[in-house]
Motif scaffolding. Structure first.
Motif, short mmCIF file in Angstrom:
data_model
loop_
_atom_site.label_atom_id
_atom_site.label_comp_id
_atom_site.label_asym_id
_atom_site.label_seq_id
_atom_site.Cartn_x
_atom_site.Cartn_y
_atom_site.Cartn_z
N LYS A 1 14.14 -22.36 -42.27
CA LYS A 1 15.47 -22.94 -42.52
C LYS A 1 15.73 -24.12 -41.59
N ARG A 2 15.47 -23.91 -40.29
CA ARG A 2 15.71 -25.00 -39.33
C ARG A 2 14.92 -26.24 -39.73
N TYR A 3 13.67 -26.04 -40.14
CA TYR A 3 12.80 -27.16 -40.50
C TYR A 3 13.41 -27.94 -41.68
N TYR A 4 13.73 -27.22 -42.77
CA TYR A 4 14.22 -27.92 -43.96
C TYR A 4 15.62 -28.49 -43.76
N PHE A 5 16.46 -27.82 -42.97
CA PHE A 5 17.80 -28.37 -42.69
C PHE A 5 17.66 -29.69 -41.93
N ASN A 6 16.81 -29.69 -40.89
CA ASN A 6 16.62 -30.92 -40.10
C ASN A 6 16.04 -32.03 -40.96
N LYS A 7 15.06 -31.66 -41.78
CA LYS A 7 14.36 -32.64 -42.62
C LYS A 7 15.33 -33.27 -43.64
N ALA A 8 16.11 -32.40 -44.30
CA ALA A 8 17.05 -32.91 -45.32
C ALA A 8 18.11 -33.78 -44.66
N ALA A 9 18.62 -33.35 -43.52
CA ALA A 9 19.68 -34.12 -42.83
C ALA A 9 19.15 -35.49 -42.43
N TYR A 10 17.90 -35.53 -41.98
CA TYR A 10 17.30 -36.80 -41.57
C TYR A 10 17.02 -37.69 -42.79
N GLU A 11 16.36 -37.12 -43.80
CA GLU A 11 15.95 -37.93 -44.96
C GLU A 11 17.15 -38.45 -45.76
N HIS A 12 18.21 -37.64 -45.83
CA HIS A 12 19.39 -38.05 -46.61
C HIS A 12 20.45 -38.75 -45.75
N LYS A 13 20.07 -39.01 -44.50
CA LYS A 13 20.94 -39.79 -43.59
C LYS A 13 22.34 -39.19 -43.39
N PHE A 14 22.38 -37.88 -43.16
CA PHE A 14 23.66 -37.25 -42.83
C PHE A 14 23.98 -37.50 -41.35
N ASP A 15 25.27 -37.48 -41.01
CA ASP A 15 25.66 -37.62 -39.61
C ASP A 15 25.73 -36.27 -38.92
N VAL A 16 26.12 -35.25 -39.69
CA VAL A 16 26.39 -33.93 -39.11
C VAL A 16 25.86 -32.84 -40.03
N VAL A 17 25.38 -31.75 -39.41
CA VAL A 17 24.98 -30.56 -40.16
C VAL A 17 25.98 -29.45 -39.79
N ALA A 18 26.68 -28.91 -40.80
CA ALA A 18 27.68 -27.85 -40.53
C ALA A 18 27.18 -26.53 -41.07
N THR A 19 27.32 -25.49 -40.26
CA THR A 19 26.94 -24.15 -40.71
C THR A 19 28.17 -23.23 -40.66
N GLY A 20 28.09 -22.13 -41.40
CA GLY A 20 29.23 -21.22 -41.53
C GLY A 20 29.29 -20.14 -40.47
N HIS A 21 28.60 -20.32 -39.35
CA HIS A 21 28.64 -19.29 -38.31
C HIS A 21 30.08 -19.08 -37.83
N ASN A 22 30.48 -17.82 -37.71
CA ASN A 22 31.85 -17.48 -37.31
C ASN A 22 31.85 -16.85 -35.91
N LEU A 23 33.03 -16.42 -35.48
CA LEU A 23 33.16 -15.85 -34.12
C LEU A 23 32.31 -14.59 -33.95
N ASP A 24 32.23 -13.77 -35.01
CA ASP A 24 31.41 -12.55 -34.92
C ASP A 24 29.93 -12.90 -34.75
N ASP A 25 29.46 -13.87 -35.54
CA ASP A 25 28.05 -14.29 -35.45
C ASP A 25 27.74 -14.77 -34.04
N GLU A 26 28.62 -15.63 -33.54
CA GLU A 26 28.32 -16.29 -32.27
C GLU A 26 28.54 -15.39 -31.06
N SER A 27 29.54 -14.49 -31.14
CA SER A 27 29.71 -13.57 -30.00
C SER A 27 28.57 -12.54 -30.00
N ALA A 28 28.07 -12.17 -31.19
CA ALA A 28 26.92 -11.24 -31.25
C ALA A 28 25.67 -11.93 -30.69
N ARG A 29 25.51 -13.21 -31.01
CA ARG A 29 24.35 -13.96 -30.51
C ARG A 29 24.45 -14.12 -28.99
N LEU A 30 25.68 -14.38 -28.52
CA LEU A 30 25.88 -14.51 -27.07
C LEU A 30 25.55 -13.18 -26.37
#
Lengths: 298, 63
Positions: free
Chosen positions: A136-165
């Motif tokens: 996923k990381r590979y294709y997200f980075n590749k698509a963002a670069y090839e299609h000239k996006f400025d920002v990549v946004a993901t739907g991670h929420n407080l539960d996802d990120e506090s669990a990761r922390l």
């Protein structure tokens, strides 16, 4: 319970805010939280071209829906992982959603490309979730670069990120703790800015918003994610949250106030980057981890 | 009796009426699920009528 704003019967109770809301005022509350996250972390502005990573699940579709409603220039990016019925259903949800709201999307189809996740899992001695993360990381980075996006946004929420922390703290993993920020800046030529606008909202709140706004998402979990450690961390945090409402927000927020600076990687300490000798994307080694995995499929 | 449709497709029945009590009896964490009846979400303090059917929606995703 009555809505804190208008006194009508409430549809959702948020104990961490000591408040209940009717659908109309919950929507207002929810949008305010997203606006505040975007502003507080300087995630993006109206001139930015945003790629929203979508899985067909509630978080990514809610994010895409909201950013579009708020007037931002968004394109959804979906990867068909080739995980049987789960991928078929999630693919359908994304296509239907994009069509219903007249949104642009980019689709990467792993089965068509000859490397669906189950095949990679079979040939490479690594867990499916770990392989999937790299892909996923590979294709997200590749698509963002090839299609000239400025920002990549993901739907991670407080539960996802506090669990990761929590997971990263339990392992005292400096490399991962240095990447907890909900706005990770561009890195090198190929890695675009990565942002998490739902960071102030819990899974319950995102699920409530999806329900109240009729967002049709895939409710089944990925069959490969059974027994994932992130679910154990979420379970623990939900038990703490029940006893002490606001724990997740406090745990996550105070990390940035009191500890994140200890793990910050200075530019001069950053590892040297190469261009992958197979695909040309940026890599920590001469061949990137994705291309090394594909080599092992041969 | 209240009929409860669980997220995994199983159907359970309970004599409890208050949403919070039903969640407790079924071992559901209030931060991990939403409870709905038709197109309405129910808050934990609500008591529901005998013979009603409710749905439990899991909101936890991961992997």
């Amino acid at each position: 319970m009555k809505c804190r704003v208008c006194g009508a019967r409430a549809s959702i109770t948020l104990r961490r805010h000591n408040a209940s809301f009717c659908p109309e005022h919950f929507n207002e509350f929810f949008i305010r939280q997203v606006e505040k996250a975007i502003k507080d972390y300087s995630m993006f502005d109206w001139s930015d071209k945003i790629m929203v990573c979508v899985s067909g699940g509630k978080d990514s579709l809610v994010l895409w829906y909201l950013l579009h409603k708020m007037g931002f220039d968004t394109t959804g990016m979906y990867i068909n992982l080739g995980i049987g019925e789960y991928s078929q259903k999630s693919h359908e949800k994304v296509l239907n959603f994009a069509e219903k709201h007249g949104l642009k999307s980019i689709i990467v189809d792993l089965p068509e490309m000859g490397h669906p996740i189950p095949l990679m899992e079979e040939k490479i001695n690594r867990q499916a979730c770990s392989i999937c993360g790299t892909v996923k990381r590979y294709y997200f980075n590749k698509a963002a670069y090839e299609h000239k996006f400025d920002v990549v946004a993901t739907g991670h929420n407080l539960d996802d990120e506090s669990a990761r922390l929590l997971g990263n703290v339990l392992k005292w993993s400096p490399a991962y703790l240095s990447k907890m920020d909900p706005n990770l800046p561009e890195d090198g030529e190929y890695m675009k800015r990565k942002v998490k606008p739902l960071i102030r909202l819990t899974e319950l709140e995102v699920g409530g918003f999806a329900f109240m706004n009729g967002i049709d998402y895939i409710r089944e979990e990925c069959p490969e994610s059974k027994g994932a450690t992130s679910m154990i961390y979420k379970d623990v945090l939900n038990s703490l949250e029940t006893e002490m409402p606001g724990t997740k927000h406090y745990f996550y927020g105070e990390f940035f106030k009191n500890a994140a600076h200890l793990f910050r990687v200075e530019e001069e300490d950053a590892p040297e980057m190469y261009k992958c000798n197979v695909c040309g994307m940026e890599s920590f080694m001469e061949t990137c981890s994705f291309c090394r995995m594909l080599e092992r499929l041969k | 009796m209240i009929t409860v449709n669980m997220p995994d497709g199983k159907v359970k029945e309970t004599k409890k009426r208050r949403v919070a009590d039903i969640m407790k009896e079924l071992g559901l964490n209030e931060n991990a699920v939403l409870v709905s009846m038709g197109d309405t979400l129910l808050t934990p303090d609500l008591s529901i009528e005998d013979g009603s059917e409710i749905n439990i929606i899991s909101v936890v995703s991961g992997g």
